[in-house]
Structure formats: structure tokens, C-alpha cells
Design a protein around this motif. Structure first.
Motif, mmCIF file in Angstrom:
data_model
loop_
_atom_site.group_PDB
_atom_site.id
_atom_site.type_symbol
_atom_site.label_atom_id
_atom_site.label_comp_id
_atom_site.label_asym_id
_atom_site.label_seq_id
_atom_site.Cartn_x
_atom_site.Cartn_y
_atom_site.Cartn_z
ATOM 1 N N SER A 26 -8.570 6.810 38.720
ATOM 2 C CA SER A 26 -9.857 7.356 38.461
ATOM 3 C C SER A 26 -10.399 7.289 36.983
ATOM 4 O O SER A 26 -11.573 7.189 36.956
ATOM 5 C CB SER A 26 -9.648 9.065 38.798
ATOM 6 O OG SER A 26 -9.300 9.052 40.292
ATOM 7 N N ALA A 30 -13.781 5.367 36.057
ATOM 8 C CA ALA A 30 -15.120 6.268 35.476
ATOM 9 C C ALA A 30 -15.292 5.339 33.905
ATOM 10 O O ALA A 30 -16.413 5.422 33.783
ATOM 11 C CB ALA A 30 -14.532 7.607 35.508
ATOM 12 N N GLU A 35 -18.289 3.676 39.877
ATOM 13 C CA GLU A 35 -18.776 5.202 40.513
ATOM 14 C C GLU A 35 -18.152 5.544 41.842
ATOM 15 O O GLU A 35 -17.937 6.757 42.183
ATOM 16 C CB GLU A 35 -20.193 5.474 40.716
ATOM 17 C CG GLU A 35 -20.954 5.221 39.337
ATOM 18 C CD GLU A 35 -22.567 5.558 39.394
ATOM 19 O OE1 GLU A 35 -23.066 5.047 40.454
ATOM 20 O OE2 GLU A 35 -23.138 5.918 38.301
ATOM 21 N N GLN A 54 -9.740 17.335 43.355
ATOM 22 C CA GLN A 54 -10.027 17.753 42.084
ATOM 23 C C GLN A 54 -10.093 16.671 40.976
ATOM 24 O O GLN A 54 -10.755 16.701 40.015
ATOM 25 C CB GLN A 54 -9.136 18.921 41.766
ATOM 26 C CG GLN A 54 -9.277 19.697 40.475
ATOM 27 C CD GLN A 54 -10.744 20.219 40.219
ATOM 28 O OE1 GLN A 54 -11.081 20.978 41.170
ATOM 29 N NE2 GLN A 54 -11.516 19.660 39.341
ATOM 30 N N ASP A 57 -13.237 14.622 41.196
ATOM 31 C CA ASP A 57 -14.153 15.249 41.009
ATOM 32 C C ASP A 57 -14.408 15.305 39.478
ATOM 33 O O ASP A 57 -15.338 15.257 38.862
ATOM 34 C CB ASP A 57 -14.187 16.555 41.610
ATOM 35 C CG ASP A 57 -14.581 16.589 43.127
ATOM 36 O OD1 ASP A 57 -14.975 15.288 43.493
ATOM 37 O OD2 ASP A 57 -14.304 17.830 43.671
ATOM 38 N N ASP A 58 -13.301 15.550 38.719
ATOM 39 C CA ASP A 58 -12.813 15.463 37.330
ATOM 40 C C ASP A 58 -13.462 14.442 36.700
ATOM 41 O O ASP A 58 -14.060 14.404 35.354
ATOM 42 C CB ASP A 58 -11.604 16.022 36.895
ATOM 43 C CG ASP A 58 -11.120 17.154 37.111
ATOM 44 O OD1 ASP A 58 -11.876 18.111 37.471
ATOM 45 O OD2 ASP A 58 -9.870 17.525 37.045
ATOM 46 N N PHE A 59 -13.563 13.258 37.473
ATOM 47 C CA PHE A 59 -14.079 11.854 36.723
ATOM 48 C C PHE A 59 -15.412 11.614 37.349
ATOM 49 O O PHE A 59 -15.808 10.438 36.982
ATOM 50 C CB PHE A 59 -13.034 10.790 36.868
ATOM 51 C CG PHE A 59 -11.836 11.024 36.177
ATOM 52 C CD1 PHE A 59 -11.618 10.807 34.565
ATOM 53 C CD2 PHE A 59 -10.472 11.428 36.514
ATOM 54 C CE1 PHE A 59 -10.854 11.069 34.050
ATOM 55 C CE2 PHE A 59 -9.410 11.597 35.865
ATOM 56 C CZ PHE A 59 -9.530 11.342 34.520
ATOM 57 N N GLY A 60 -15.905 12.366 38.041
ATOM 58 C CA GLY A 60 -17.373 12.038 38.553
ATOM 59 C C GLY A 60 -17.190 11.069 39.695
ATOM 60 O O GLY A 60 -18.568 10.498 39.690
ATOM 61 N N LEU A 61 -16.325 10.958 40.330
ATOM 62 C CA LEU A 61 -16.262 9.628 41.349
ATOM 63 C C LEU A 61 -16.717 9.992 42.685
ATOM 64 O O LEU A 61 -16.358 11.128 43.016
ATOM 65 C CB LEU A 61 -14.949 8.949 41.389
ATOM 66 C CG LEU A 61 -14.386 8.421 40.042
ATOM 67 C CD1 LEU A 61 -13.013 7.945 40.324
ATOM 68 C CD2 LEU A 61 -15.447 7.283 39.528
ATOM 69 N N GLN A 62 -17.141 9.268 43.523
ATOM 70 C CA GLN A 62 -17.697 9.449 45.011
ATOM 71 C C GLN A 62 -16.505 8.641 45.674
ATOM 72 O O GLN A 62 -16.114 7.503 45.176
ATOM 73 C CB GLN A 62 -18.996 9.205 45.227
ATOM 74 C CG GLN A 62 -20.012 9.938 44.448
ATOM 75 C CD GLN A 62 -21.409 9.458 44.833
ATOM 76 O OE1 GLN A 62 -21.929 9.392 46.126
ATOM 77 N NE2 GLN A 62 -22.218 9.079 43.942
#
Length: 275
Positions: A26, A30, A35, A54, A57-62
Motif C-alpha cells: 500500500s 501510494a 490509486e 485501515q 485507507d491510511d494510504f488513500g487507496l481504492q
């Protein structure tokens, strides 16, 4: 070069960077502006679904996909029912990760007719429709190359996957088009168009076919190092209406042995120039 120009709609499967943990993958994705992360179930080992979410999400990935469900083919009814239950749990996991879909590698049973097995697959997916709809998770049937017809997948062409989609006629069921598995099909362009008429292209997986291939499972090539016309296939799926993620899925002993950060840099560069 900007993030958007380098990595627009690019996702990478965790199995592509198999040596990396989910957290390390992740972070590395990122850092390069990638993404999307398609999560293989093996990458979740030792993690709860909330813990994995979590991290992502912490790395802003989908998450385009959870990989892999399916494997519906078994000799006994009780075993087939058990596999359906396992897929229900995987749908729950996919929903917990906010994954768009669960990718289905449907399985195969040596010695049983392919027609019978495809019936098992259709029935298995049908039993999952209510769960998938309730969880807002799509089910993407992935045809595998005919070399896997005996023991991994009784679905080997897009036509066979499309026929199941049409029989079930449900918006949650579609097809994952993996270039490694379907590039050889003389009906490929026609089948992509037919999928497009019903919005049945759910995923598009990228790699390349090395010549000569040294191992049929773990010698996929980096885009541009093989013989697949990737630009043409991408144009065709997009002309058919596909606007989703371009997912890099490379199983390669060679690349797994390399520095994974350097490998990811190559993936971004090839995605930008070869695909």
C-alpha cells in the motif's frame, strides 16, 4: 510527470508484488501515485478485514477487487455447497474492504464434462446473487487460458463467461477480461463488443505473454516484454464502454526476485508508454 498523467486508472494486484506485505505494498503504490490496490486473499493472512481496510485507507487507496473467489466445481453436492458458503464469506470480506467486485476463478474437475461443470458454475453464482446485491459487490467471472481447462477453470473463452452472464441476467454478474488469458481468441474483438452491449466488462487485467514462456503460471511478462497488442485491447474494451481500473496482474518468479520498488517504477513507466 504528474501523478494523474502517470497513473490514471492504474491499479496493481498485491500478487504482482507478492514479496510485499499489504502495508508495504500500500505504501509503495501510494508513493508512486497508484490509486488502486486489488487485494488477493493471501495478502490478508494475519489481518482482520477492518485492520486491512485501515491500512488501505491510511494510504488513500481504492480497492477494485478482492481476488479470488469461485472454485465451484466439485464431485459432491455437499462440497459444492461448502464452496458456495465460502464465496458468501468472501463477498462479506470484499464488502468490508469496500472492494467493487469479487473476481471468480471458477475451478475445474478433471474427468467431468466441461458442460456439466459450467452448469455447476452457473448454479453456484446464482446462489450468490442475493448476497452480492445486498453487499453491493459485483461478481466478475474470469476466463482462464485453455491450458488451465483440466484443473483450474472450465471457463476458457469470454463467450463461455458471457453465456453465464446472459443466463443469469443480473447486473451484479460480469466478466474480468485478463489479457494473458484471452489475447489468443479469434473471436475476442466480437466478444468484447457483445459484453459492452450489456455493460458486462467489470475488470481489465494487464500483463504480457513472454516468448518463449518459461513457466505457464509464474512467467508472465511486464507490459511491453511480450507479444500481446495491449494498446489495441485497451482501445477495444474502452470502445465497448469500460471506464474502470486497468489492473496490473503479473505472476513472475523473475520479478518477485527483484527489488519491488524498482519493479513498481517499471510498471508505472510501461503503463504510461506501452498500454
Amino acid at each position: 510527470m504528474t501523478k494523474s498523467s502517470r497513473c490514471h486508472r492504474l491499479a496493481v494486484h498485491t500478487q504482482t508484488t507478492k514479496p510485499l506485505s499489504l502495508a508495504a505494498a500500500s505504501a509503495a503504490y501510494a508513493q508512486r501515485g497508484i490509486e488502486g490496490i486489488s487485494v488477493w486473499v493471501e495478502a490478508l493472512e494475519g489481518l482482520t478485514t477492518p485492520q486491512a481496510k485501515q491500512i488501505i485507507d491510511d494510504f488513500g487507496l481504492q480497492v477494485p477487487a478482492l481476488v479470488r473467489g469461485g472454485f465451484f466445481c466439485a464431485a459432491s453436492l455437499s462440497e459444492r455447497e461448502s464452496r458456495i458458503e465460502n464465496n458468501r464469506r468472501l463477498i462479506e470480506t470484499a464488502a468490508g474492504l469496500d472492494a467493487e467486485m469479487l473476481v471468480l476463478v471458477v475451478g475445474a474437475l478433471p474427468g467431468e464434462s466441461l458442460e456439466t461443470q459450467r452448469g455447476w458454475v452457473r448454479d453456484g453464482i446464482e446462489h450468490l446473487l442475493a448476497d452480492a446485491e445486498a453487499a453491493n459487490v459485483k461478481l466478475a467471472i474470469e476466463p482462464l487460458h485453455p491450458m488451465y481447462a483440466a484443473d483450474k477453470s472450465c471457463i476458457n473463452r469470454i463467450a463461455e463467461a458471457r453465456q453465464i452472464c446472459d443466463a443469469l441476467d443480473h447486473p451484479a454478474v460480469g466478466v474480468a477480461v485478463d489479457v494473458y488469458h484471452v489475447w489468443w481468441d479469434p473471436d475476442l474483438s466480437r466478444e468484447i463488443c457483445l459484453l459492452g452491449t450489456k455493460n458486462q466488462i467489470f475488470a481489465f487485467h494487464l500483463c504480457d505473454w513472454r516468448v518463449p514462456t518459461r513457466d505457464l503460471l509464474t512467467d508472465r511478462a511486464l507490459m511491453g516484454d511480450g507479444c500481446i497488442d495491449l494498446k489495441r485491447l485497451r482501445r477495444e474494451v474502452e470502445a465497448a464502454g469500460f471506464q474502470g481500473w486497468n489492473e496490473v496482474e503479473i505472476f513472475s518468479e523473475q520479478h518477485w526476485a527483484e527489488d519491488q520498488n524498482a519493479f513498481l517504477d517499471q510498471i508505472v513507466e510501461r503503463y504510461n508508454h506501452v498500454c
